[in-house]
Design a protein around this motif. Structure first.
Motif: not given
Length: 161
Positions: A12-18, A91-99, A104-106
């Protein structure tokens, strides 16, 4: 939280990042660039993949790895597209690291929860484990039922010599 809940939370967090990737170019002011087009397309793909992974958490390990790989793509894209403006770059650096981290966690949670649910071989009433499949060949005179040699010690048992 249990393993399935962790997987759903990560996805769900990845969906929000998308979704953020889709709307960020218009909010942050870098729309109309090649980077914004890349972000919108990648955001749609990431959100779609994560929604599928939410629907099938047991089999979604590879989908989480795909999300992590797409996170790496988001991270390196500004450098390939020479879009080094502050808004798009950060934006891309932060969202890329979060994704990447969430993917990996999922994936790690999926593989550890699936290995925890592996079934053990059945136990006989005596408490000993029964083999998953019978032994195809045995030595003459070896009693698989008794677990010892039985050389001619009863009617119908083969002689060892």
């Amino acid at each position: 939280m249990n393993g399935k809940q962790n997987i759903k939370t990560a996805n769900w967090l990845i969906v929000l990042a998308g979704v953020w990737l889709i709307i960020a170019p218009f909010i942050r002011g870098f729309s109309g660039t090649a980077l914004s087009l890349n972000d919108v397309i990648t955001g749609i793909i990431i959100a779609f993949i994560s929604l599928i992974a939410i629907g099938m958490p047991e089999e979604g390990t590879w989908l989480n790895w795909v999300s992590a790989i797409l996170g790496v793509w988001i991270f390196v894209t500004p450098f390939f597209m020479m879009s080094l403006g502050n808004a798009g770059l950060w934006n891309n650096l932060i969202i890329g690291l979060i994704t990447v981290a969430l993917g990996v966690w999922g994936a790690a949670t999926t593989s550890s929860s699936s290995s925890a649910t592996t079934t053990r071989p059945a136990r006989a009433p005596s408490g000993r484990r029964t083999p998953s499949r019978p032994t195809a060949r045995t030595w003459p005179g070896w009693s698989t039922r008794r677990g010892r040699w039985s050389c001619g010690d009863g009617p119908g048992t083969p002689r060892c010599w």
